[in-house]
Design a protein around this motif. Structure first.
Motif, PDB file in Angstrom:
ATOM      1  N   ASP A  51      31.817  49.411  23.723  1.00 13.57           N
ATOM      2  CA  ASP A  51      31.359  50.746  23.333  1.00 13.57           C
ATOM      3  C   ASP A  51      32.347  51.404  22.367  1.00 13.57           C
ATOM      4  OD1 ASP A  51      29.524  52.982  23.542  1.00 13.57           O
ATOM      5  OD2 ASP A  51      31.107  53.985  24.700  1.00 13.57           O
ATOM      6  N   ALA A  52      33.632  51.315  22.669  1.00 13.24           N
ATOM      7  CA  ALA A  52      34.658  51.967  21.844  1.00 13.24           C
ATOM      8  C   ALA A  52      34.737  51.377  20.438  1.00 13.24           C
ATOM      9  CB  ALA A  52      36.022  51.862  22.530  1.00 13.24           C
ATOM     10  N   TYR A  53      34.527  50.070  20.313  1.00 11.64           N
ATOM     11  CA  TYR A  53      34.709  49.413  19.021  1.00 11.64           C
ATOM     12  C   TYR A  53      33.394  48.968  18.374  1.00 11.64           C
ATOM     13  CZ  TYR A  53      39.613  49.422  20.251  1.00 11.64           C
ATOM     14  OH  TYR A  53      40.878  49.810  20.597  1.00 11.64           O
ATOM     15  N   GLY A  54      32.273  49.294  18.979  1.00  8.05           N
ATOM     16  CA  GLY A  54      30.982  48.924  18.409  1.00  8.05           C
ATOM     17  C   GLY A  54      30.757  47.423  18.357  1.00  8.05           C
ATOM     18  N   ILE A  55      31.239  46.711  19.354  1.00  6.05           N
ATOM     19  CA  ILE A  55      31.091  45.256  19.388  1.00  6.05           C
ATOM     20  C   ILE A  55      29.645  44.916  19.716  1.00  6.05           C
ATOM     21  CG2 ILE A  55      31.759  43.174  20.657  1.00  6.05           C
ATOM     22  CD1 ILE A  55      34.553  44.468  20.905  1.00  6.05           C
ATOM     23  N   GLU A  56      29.091  43.986  18.950  1.00  2.66           N
ATOM     24  CA  GLU A  56      27.687  43.618  19.111  1.00  2.66           C
ATOM     25  C   GLU A  56      27.489  42.248  19.736  1.00  2.66           C
ATOM     26  OE1 GLU A  56      25.909  44.037  15.286  1.00  2.66           O
ATOM     27  OE2 GLU A  56      26.531  46.119  15.099  1.00  2.66           O
ATOM     28  N   GLY A  57      28.557  41.494  19.913  1.00  6.83           N
ATOM     29  CA  GLY A  57      28.423  40.168  20.485  1.00  6.83           C
ATOM     30  C   GLY A  57      29.779  39.555  20.763  1.00  6.83           C
ATOM     31  N   PHE A  58      29.775  38.479  21.559  1.00  4.70           N
ATOM     32  CA  PHE A  58      31.026  37.801  21.863  1.00  4.70           C
ATOM     33  C   PHE A  58      30.778  36.326  22.150  1.00  4.70           C
ATOM     34  CE2 PHE A  58      29.578  39.898  25.744  1.00  4.70           C
ATOM     35  CZ  PHE A  58      29.562  38.865  26.661  1.00  4.70           C
ATOM     36  N   LEU A  59      31.854  35.568  22.070  1.00  4.26           N
ATOM     37  CA  LEU A  59      31.819  34.134  22.292  1.00  4.26           C
ATOM     38  C   LEU A  59      32.567  33.817  23.581  1.00  4.26           C
ATOM     39  CD1 LEU A  59      31.953  31.339  19.905  1.00  4.26           C
ATOM     40  CD2 LEU A  59      33.856  31.399  21.479  1.00  4.26           C
ATOM     41  N   ILE A  60      31.954  33.002  24.431  1.00  3.21           N
ATOM     42  CA  ILE A  60      32.580  32.569  25.673  1.00  3.21           C
ATOM     43  C   ILE A  60      33.030  31.125  25.476  1.00  3.21           C
ATOM     44  CG2 ILE A  60      32.249  32.143  28.134  1.00  3.21           C
ATOM     45  CD1 ILE A  60      29.877  34.154  27.965  1.00  3.21           C
ATOM     46  N   ALA A  61      34.329  30.890  25.539  1.00  2.00           N
ATOM     47  CA  ALA A  61      34.863  29.531  25.436  1.00  2.00           C
ATOM     48  C   ALA A  61      35.094  29.037  26.858  1.00  2.00           C
ATOM     49  CB  ALA A  61      36.151  29.513  24.632  1.00  2.00           C
ATOM     50  N   ASN A  62      34.182  28.243  27.360  1.00  2.36           N
ATOM     51  CA  ASN A  62      34.240  27.711  28.718  1.00  2.36           C
ATOM     52  C   ASN A  62      35.039  26.418  28.693  1.00  2.36           C
ATOM     53  OD1 ASN A  62      33.434  28.558  31.181  1.00  2.36           O
ATOM     54  ND2 ASN A  62      31.316  27.917  30.981  1.00  2.36           N
ATOM     55  N   VAL A  63      36.301  26.485  29.055  1.00  2.00           N
ATOM     56  CA  VAL A  63      37.169  25.321  29.002  1.00  2.00           C
ATOM     57  C   VAL A  63      36.981  24.502  30.270  1.00  2.00           C
ATOM     58  CG1 VAL A  63      39.552  24.527  28.833  1.00  2.00           C
ATOM     59  CG2 VAL A  63      38.816  26.552  27.565  1.00  2.00           C
ATOM     60  N   TRP A  64      36.689  23.211  30.092  1.00  2.48           N
ATOM     61  CA  TRP A  64      36.476  22.321  31.223  1.00  2.48           C
ATOM     62  C   TRP A  64      37.708  22.343  32.128  1.00  2.48           C
ATOM     63  CZ3 TRP A  64      38.682  18.158  33.578  1.00  2.48           C
ATOM     64  CH2 TRP A  64      37.885  17.480  34.494  1.00  2.48           C
ATOM     65  N   GLY A  65      37.465  22.535  33.397  1.00  3.97           N
ATOM     66  CA  GLY A  65      38.552  22.539  34.363  1.00  3.97           C
ATOM     67  C   GLY A  65      39.130  23.916  34.640  1.00  3.97           C
ATOM     68  N   CYS A  66      38.764  24.917  33.857  1.00  3.45           N
ATOM     69  CA  CYS A  66      39.272  26.270  34.091  1.00  3.45           C
ATOM     70  C   CYS A  66      38.342  26.963  35.078  1.00  3.45           C
ATOM     71  CB  CYS A  66      39.368  27.055  32.785  1.00  3.45           C
ATOM     72  SG  CYS A  66      39.982  28.740  33.031  1.00  3.45           S
ATOM     73  N   ARG A  67      38.733  26.949  36.337  1.00  5.09           N
ATOM     74  CA  ARG A  67      37.889  27.534  37.378  1.00  5.09           C
ATOM     75  C   ARG A  67      37.692  29.024  37.170  1.00  5.09           C
ATOM     76  NH1 ARG A  67      41.116  25.812  42.380  1.00  5.09           N
ATOM     77  NH2 ARG A  67      42.712  26.320  40.895  1.00  5.09           N
TER      78      ARG A  67
END
Length: 104
Positions: free
Chosen positions: A38-54
């Protein structure tokens, strides 16, 4: 937690507070994500799902739910930072390129 400024007068205390805040807590992360978007007007993001990172694998559903409930665009990429055989540069590049086109 990464948006919390460090206190130069009490560096160790502020580093400790920041580390505690950064501990993987879905509720706190959801609140922070919504505030920052909301503060920065972000419209999207990327999730980097690293294998093994619970931690990341556990928090990813919350991130997807936040994106869907707020109409934010998101991309999840599954990565394996140890075994190069599980990583195809062109596949990841194509997905990121398509996501960036969607963001325009």
């Amino acid at each position: 937690a990464n948006s919390v400024r460090l206190d130069e007068a009490q560096p160790l205390r502020s580093i400790a507070e920041r580390a505690i805040l950064y501990h993987w807590n879905a509720g706190r992360m959801e609140t922070d994500i919504l505030r920052i978007c909301d503060a920065y007007g972000i419209e999207g993001f990327l999730i980097a799902n690293v294998w093994g990172c619970r931690n990341m694998m556990g928090i990813s559903p919350m991130l997807r739910d936040v994106a869907e409930s707020t109409k934010l665009k998101y991309l999840t990429i599954n990565l394996d930072l140890v075994d190069r055989n599980n990583y195809a540069f062109n596949h990841v590049k194509n997905r990121v390129d398509a996501f960036l086109e969607l963001m325009q």
